[in-house]
Motif scaffolding. Sequence first.
Motif, PDB file in Angstrom:
ATOM      1  N   TYR A 169       0.829  -1.209   0.000  1.00 13.44           N
ATOM      2  CA  TYR A 169       0.000   0.000   0.000  1.00 13.44           C
ATOM      3  C   TYR A 169       0.866   1.263   0.000  1.00 13.44           C
ATOM      4  O   TYR A 169       0.783   2.064  -0.941  1.00 13.44           O
ATOM      5  CB  TYR A 169      -0.965  -0.009   1.185  1.00 13.44           C
TER       6      TYR A 169
ATOM      7  N   SER B 107      -7.565   0.569   4.052  1.00 12.73           N
ATOM      8  CA  SER B 107      -6.549   0.633   2.994  1.00 12.73           C
ATOM      9  C   SER B 107      -6.468   2.013   2.374  1.00 12.73           C
ATOM     10  O   SER B 107      -5.370   2.563   2.172  1.00 12.73           O
ATOM     11  CB  SER B 107      -6.841  -0.416   1.914  1.00 12.73           C
TER      12      SER B 107
ATOM     13  N   GLU C  26      -3.664   0.594  -5.193  1.00 13.29           N
ATOM     14  CA  GLU C  26      -4.474  -0.538  -4.722  1.00 13.29           C
ATOM     15  C   GLU C  26      -4.733  -1.536  -5.849  1.00 13.29           C
ATOM     16  O   GLU C  26      -4.680  -2.745  -5.653  1.00 13.29           O
ATOM     17  CB  GLU C  26      -5.791  -0.045  -4.131  1.00 13.29           C
TER      18      GLU C  26
END
Length: 398
Positions: free
Chosen positions: A106, A145, A177
């Motif tokens: 990430y 996220s 992502e």
Amino acid sequence: MTATDTRAAAAARAIFAERFGAEPIGTWSAPGRVNLIGEHTDYNDGFVLPFAIQHRTHVALAPRADGALRVRVASTFEDTTAELALAELAEVFPGRRDEVPEWARYPLGVAWALLAASGTDPSIVPGVDLAFASDVPVGAGLSSSAAIEGATAVALADAWGISLDRVALAKVGRRAENEAVGAPTGIMDQMAALLGRADAAIFLDCRSLDAQVIDLGFADAGLELVVIDTGVKHSHATGGYGERRAACERGAAALGVPALRDVTLDDMPRLAEIVDDVTFRRVRHVVTEDQRVLDTVRTIREQGPTAIGDLLVASHASMRDDFEISVPELDTAVEAALSAGAVGARMTGGGFGGAAIALVARDRVQAVTDATTAAFASAGFAAPTIFSVTPSAGAARD
């Protein structure tokens, strides 16, 4: 910052000092989000209505003390520290992403996507150390996220002197992502994390990326938005989410349109003749959910938030029956909240676990909490975690 914010920011600074033996130059943060309505519409070029919440991910940052042109990441939620040379980012992502621990993809993916989006030569920016701490519940459908991505994007943009607007930074997070992590999500979460406003939702057209701030009026109406975290964990990088997205693409292709945004209810009889039942139901969810988002925005503007309950309930039924992404715990949460007097309730997030939300009059919050807890115990489920969320501001330096 809230008390939990302050603790998470302090935790980010502490893990920075522990892992890197230095002090950061500052901390940045980005929020998780709740999607009020509009599920699985974003990657179909449709409409969504999320809002940023008070739970945030914080990142402490400093240029590398040794001058190395490398980016190093650590966090309170993993014991490992991951590191790549800035020049290696474009070699590793996306083709060799499996060489990087999943959590580290990430922030490292954001570094890669940010340099690419801005056309910045990695040899002219300083190496950096980053350390993360968060109070966004992981796996609850609150987009932990995107909070990591948003915090990383604003921190690195500041540290590297990169001037991109908030929509461009949201695109950076989405690319990270999609390609660095390998999760085929849309852009809703990143837009909410970067564009969030206090006491408001973001009405987002996922095709044009036009965003309107919609005053929610929860406080004036005496309402709270309650999150019921089932504790059932999910991962968007696994199969269920991708299978739903593929079904949507099949439906659009069968009708000869670019995306399900271009499909109306009038098209559904023709679709039923040319695709299988599963694909038909997946498409029907997206088409009807898009309309529910539009109806929710109009209803809030014309009648206020107390009038949107039926739309929330219809959204859950569609996700349960047509998109088939609910689980027994989510259904139990929704049914218990409604039975205890919630204005409306539905699962939120990508599905297969995570959280439900309930719009509740302030004086009914405890009743909804008690009823839901009792229903979970009666069903033999682990106790849910129940808390209220407040529409809050987007990513920023702390």
